[in-house]
Design a protein around this motif. Structure first.
Motif, PDB file in Angstrom:
ATOM      1  N   SER A 136     -13.040   1.211  -1.117  1.00  0.00           N
ATOM      2  CA  SER A 136     -13.966   0.816  -0.058  1.00  0.00           C
ATOM      3  C   SER A 136     -15.138   1.777  -0.061  1.00  0.00           C
ATOM      4  CB  SER A 136     -13.273   0.857   1.304  1.00  0.00           C
ATOM      5  OG  SER A 136     -14.223   0.682   2.355  1.00  0.00           O
ATOM      6  N   ARG A 137     -16.350   1.225   0.032  1.00  0.00           N
ATOM      7  CA  ARG A 137     -17.555   2.051   0.103  1.00  0.00           C
ATOM      8  C   ARG A 137     -18.219   1.980   1.474  1.00  0.00           C
ATOM      9  NH1 ARG A 137     -20.738   0.402  -5.323  1.00  0.00           N
ATOM     10  NH2 ARG A 137     -19.923  -1.663  -4.777  1.00  0.00           N
ATOM     11  N   ASP A 138     -17.489   1.427   2.446  1.00  0.00           N
ATOM     12  CA  ASP A 138     -18.046   1.325   3.797  1.00  0.00           C
ATOM     13  C   ASP A 138     -17.013   1.784   4.829  1.00  0.00           C
ATOM     14  OD1 ASP A 138     -16.279  -0.761   3.633  1.00  0.00           O
ATOM     15  OD2 ASP A 138     -17.775  -2.337   3.815  1.00  0.00           O
ATOM     16  N   ARG A 139     -16.273   2.837   4.487  1.00  0.00           N
ATOM     17  CA  ARG A 139     -15.314   3.469   5.387  1.00  0.00           C
ATOM     18  C   ARG A 139     -14.189   2.521   5.800  1.00  0.00           C
ATOM     19  NH1 ARG A 139     -17.105   7.236  10.571  1.00  0.00           N
ATOM     20  NH2 ARG A 139     -15.118   8.310  10.827  1.00  0.00           N
ATOM     21  N   GLY A 140     -13.748   1.678   4.866  1.00  0.00           N
ATOM     22  CA  GLY A 140     -12.582   0.850   5.099  1.00  0.00           C
ATOM     23  C   GLY A 140     -12.832  -0.515   5.689  1.00  0.00           C
ATOM     24  N   ARG A 141     -14.081  -0.909   5.847  1.00  0.00           N
ATOM     25  CA  ARG A 141     -14.357  -2.227   6.413  1.00  0.00           C
ATOM     26  C   ARG A 141     -14.127  -3.343   5.394  1.00  0.00           C
ATOM     27  NH1 ARG A 141     -17.375   1.420   8.998  1.00  0.00           N
ATOM     28  NH2 ARG A 141     -17.589   1.245  11.278  1.00  0.00           N
ATOM     29  N   THR A 142     -14.414  -3.070   4.128  1.00  0.00           N
ATOM     30  CA  THR A 142     -14.131  -4.006   3.040  1.00  0.00           C
ATOM     31  C   THR A 142     -13.590  -3.216   1.858  1.00  0.00           C
ATOM     32  OG1 THR A 142     -16.386  -3.833   2.133  1.00  0.00           O
ATOM     33  CG2 THR A 142     -15.964  -5.585   3.762  1.00  0.00           C
TER      34      THR A 142
ATOM     35  N   ARG B  53     -18.467   7.815   2.723  1.00  0.00           N
ATOM     36  CA  ARG B  53     -17.757   6.708   3.356  1.00  0.00           C
ATOM     37  C   ARG B  53     -16.788   6.001   2.413  1.00  0.00           C
ATOM     38  NH1 ARG B  53     -20.326   5.525   8.080  1.00  0.00           N
ATOM     39  NH2 ARG B  53     -19.571   3.390   8.163  1.00  0.00           N
ATOM     40  N   ILE B  54     -16.321   6.685   1.368  1.00  0.00           N
ATOM     41  CA  ILE B  54     -15.455   6.061   0.373  1.00  0.00           C
ATOM     42  C   ILE B  54     -13.986   6.351   0.680  1.00  0.00           C
ATOM     43  CG2 ILE B  54     -14.769   6.094  -2.056  1.00  0.00           C
ATOM     44  CD1 ILE B  54     -17.639   6.392  -2.811  1.00  0.00           C
ATOM     45  N   ILE B  55     -13.172   5.294   0.582  1.00  0.00           N
ATOM     46  CA  ILE B  55     -11.722   5.392   0.740  1.00  0.00           C
ATOM     47  C   ILE B  55     -11.081   4.670  -0.440  1.00  0.00           C
ATOM     48  CG2 ILE B  55      -9.736   4.776   2.168  1.00  0.00           C
ATOM     49  CD1 ILE B  55     -11.620   4.754   4.578  1.00  0.00           C
TER      50      ILE B  55
ATOM     51  N   ILE C 205       0.853  -1.198   0.000  1.00  0.00           N
ATOM     52  CA  ILE C 205       0.000   0.000   0.000  1.00  0.00           C
ATOM     53  C   ILE C 205       0.881   1.237   0.000  1.00  0.00           C
ATOM     54  CG2 ILE C 205      -1.846   1.222   1.199  1.00  0.00           C
ATOM     55  CD1 ILE C 205      -2.573  -1.488   2.500  1.00  0.00           C
ATOM     56  N   THR C 206       0.713   2.096  -0.992  1.00  0.00           N
ATOM     57  CA  THR C 206       1.555   3.282  -1.135  1.00  0.00           C
ATOM     58  C   THR C 206       0.841   4.577  -0.782  1.00  0.00           C
ATOM     59  OG1 THR C 206       0.965   3.367  -3.484  1.00  0.00           O
ATOM     60  CG2 THR C 206       2.991   2.202  -2.910  1.00  0.00           C
ATOM     61  N   ALA C 207      -0.491   4.609  -0.822  1.00  0.00           N
ATOM     62  CA  ALA C 207      -1.219   5.839  -0.500  1.00  0.00           C
ATOM     63  C   ALA C 207      -2.657   5.508  -0.157  1.00  0.00           C
ATOM     64  CB  ALA C 207      -1.181   6.823  -1.674  1.00  0.00           C
ATOM     65  N   LEU C 208      -3.244   6.330   0.699  1.00  0.00           N
ATOM     66  CA  LEU C 208      -4.661   6.235   1.050  1.00  0.00           C
ATOM     67  C   LEU C 208      -5.291   7.597   0.874  1.00  0.00           C
ATOM     68  CD1 LEU C 208      -4.378   4.152   4.344  1.00  0.00           C
ATOM     69  CD2 LEU C 208      -5.291   3.325   2.166  1.00  0.00           C
ATOM     70  N   VAL C 209      -6.499   7.625   0.312  1.00  0.00           N
ATOM     71  CA  VAL C 209      -7.188   8.890   0.061  1.00  0.00           C
ATOM     72  C   VAL C 209      -8.642   8.755   0.481  1.00  0.00           C
ATOM     73  CG1 VAL C 209      -8.022  10.472  -1.721  1.00  0.00           C
ATOM     74  CG2 VAL C 209      -5.681   9.630  -1.807  1.00  0.00           C
ATOM     75  N   VAL C 210      -9.096   9.718   1.263  1.00  0.00           N
ATOM     76  CA  VAL C 210     -10.507   9.841   1.607  1.00  0.00           C
ATOM     77  C   VAL C 210     -11.127  10.878   0.682  1.00  0.00           C
ATOM     78  CG1 VAL C 210     -12.132  10.477   3.419  1.00  0.00           C
ATOM     79  CG2 VAL C 210     -10.047   9.226   4.000  1.00  0.00           C
ATOM     80  N   THR C 211     -12.308  10.636   0.175  1.00  0.00           N
ATOM     81  CA  THR C 211     -12.946  11.571  -0.746  1.00  0.00           C
ATOM     82  C   THR C 211     -13.227  12.898  -0.052  1.00  0.00           C
ATOM     83  OG1 THR C 211     -15.156  10.789  -0.196  1.00  0.00           O
ATOM     84  CG2 THR C 211     -14.030   9.691  -2.022  1.00  0.00           C
ATOM     85  N   PRO C 212     -13.369  13.996  -0.827  1.00  0.00           N
ATOM     86  CA  PRO C 212     -13.671  15.296  -0.204  1.00  0.00           C
ATOM     87  C   PRO C 212     -14.901  15.272   0.681  1.00  0.00           C
ATOM     88  CG  PRO C 212     -13.052  15.587  -2.509  1.00  0.00           C
ATOM     89  CD  PRO C 212     -13.158  14.108  -2.277  1.00  0.00           C
ATOM     90  N   ASP C 213     -15.842  14.369   0.391  1.00  0.00           N
ATOM     91  CA  ASP C 213     -17.046  14.247   1.215  1.00  0.00           C
ATOM     92  C   ASP C 213     -17.078  12.879   1.888  1.00  0.00           C
ATOM     93  OD1 ASP C 213     -19.379  15.139   2.366  1.00  0.00           O
ATOM     94  OD2 ASP C 213     -20.651  14.482   0.701  1.00  0.00           O
TER      95      ASP C 213
END
Length: 411
Positions: A362-368, A349-351, A336-344
């Motif tokens: 991920s569409r559930d805040r990193g759970r899957t 809940r997208i990462i 894993i080289t980078a993680l980004v949370v969407t502006p909203d």
């Protein structure tokens, strides 16, 4: 630096790259003549057949390829870069007002800073004092409806632009240390907080948008700072995170620690303490929702604190963590080289995760997480940037060869 032998069996020609140009010999090295004395450093050489003769091709540091048609009367080297676009870029950042200004920033230690004003279709060098600088990181914050302040972490210190990258100001004396990372918060008065990590492991901070800087008294046990993240609600909660790495023994393991401060860097607590074989510790933070909203990339997993679950180690209280493994199609962990949370991200809940195997979402805040590659998607990804255009999400991915990919996310 490099040696090449003639492409024809009946030729005794040899080429050698030196720090003064390319030396050619037509008699197996008995005598030499020097050519290309004005070329950049030559990294590699190759003779290729060219009709009855041959052409010598040289790969030059930061300048692509040049070629020399071997004749007895002409030693002119000609550029040969048509179709070559590779560059070693490591940073990709979208303007927080991308919907209006369509601005992207891409940077690399040897590529400098490049700016696009049309959503990535065309690029130009930042120019000015940044022309020859090694740029390690970029941070951007809005200062008005159509204005942004940009900070560039370079080997000469932290540069600032108050007009979205059009013009640059050199670092003040207290911010002249070679700097590897910079992050910027938001502020209603247009003077955002700025944190930067120097290459010798210290933190410096500006509370007034880069006008003045001061050093933070945070040694982090002598470890190297490899990542920084600010809470999106920093103006209210004063929370920031620092990732550090330090070799522990001869077995190749590295102590990876995430530190958390809730008082603008005045005091620190170990928030995550693990060992890994690498030195990459990407961090991303979204707006908290009653618990800590940090996500961390470590050992092929995206990790985050469990809700209201704590542990005590060595007298220090820290959260219990849970992780989701990102697995390649071969069944091995993805780096894993980078993680980004969407502006909203607080609402959608997208990462997104950049990895050695492409992009995961991920569409559930990193759970899957699911692999989010489609068609000619990049495989090795170094950086990601997420933006909003007309209420739709757009993601940009920076490949290991400098190629930038774009994909809409309407899911």
């Amino acid at each position: 630096g490099a040696i090449a032998f003639a492409s024809h069996d009946n030729s005794r020609r040899i080429a050698v790259a030196t720090d003064g140009g390319v030396a050619l010999s037509d008699d197996s090295g008995v005598t030499w003549r020097l050519t290309g004395t004005t070329l950049p450093p030559v990294l590699d050489l190759a003779f290729v057949p060219d009709g009855d003769g041959e052409t010598l091709v040289a790969a030059c540091y930061r300048s692509g390829a040049v070629r020399l048609a071997i004749t007895t009367a002409d030693d002119r080297w000609m550029p040969a870069n048509a179709g070559l676009h590779a560059a070693f870029l490591t940073t990709l950042v979208a303007s927080p007002q991308f919907d209006r200004d369509r601005t992207l920033f891409a940077a690399g230690v040897e590529a400098g800073l490049r700016i696009s004003r049309d959503g990535g279709h065309t690029w130009a060098d930042a120019g000015g004092d940044l022309t020859d600088a090694a740029v390690y990181g970029v941070g951007v914050a809005p200062t008005g409806e159509d204005a942004s302040v940009v900070f560039a972490a370079t080997d000469w210190g932290v540069y600032r632009s108050r007009d979205n990258g059009a013009n640059w100001e050199p670092p003040p004396p207290e911010a002249e240390s070679p700097t590897g990372i910079v992050v910027v918060g938001t502020a209603a008065d247009g003077r955002p907080p700025v944190f930067a990590a120097t290459l010798d492991g210290h933190l410096i901070v500006s509370d007034d948008g880069g006008d003045g800087w001061q050093s933070l008294d945070a040694a982090f046990d002598g470890a190297v700072v490899v990542s920084l993240a600010l809470s999106p609600t920093y103006a209210r909660d004063r929370t920031l995170y620092v990732g550090t790495a330090r070799p522990t023994s001869a077995d190749g393991k590295v102590q990876m620690i995430v530190w958390r401060s809730t008082d603008s860097g005045g005091s620190w607590a170990r928030w995550l303490n693990e060992q890994d074989e690498g030195g990459i510790l990407p961090l991303a933070a979204s707006a908290p929702d009653g618990d800590d909203a940090l996500v961390v990339g470590l050992a092929g997993q995206v990790m985050q604190p469990r809700y209201n679950a704590w542990q005590t180690r060595g007298g220090e209280r820290a959260p219990l963590w849970q992780g989701v493994a990102l697995i390649t199609i071969e069944g091995t962990p993805a780096a894993i080289t980078a993680l980004v949370v969407t502006p909203d991200g607080h609402a959608d809940r997208i990462i997104y995760a950049a990895t050695s195997a492409g992009v995961y979402r991920s569409r559930d805040r990193g759970r899957t997480f699911d692999r989010w590659n489609a068609g000619r998607a990049p495989h090795g990804v170094l950086a990601l940037a997420a933006a909003t255009v007309a209420n739709a999400r757009v993601v940009f991915a920076l490949g290991v060869d400098g190629t930038i990919w774009q994909r809409s996310d309407d899911a």
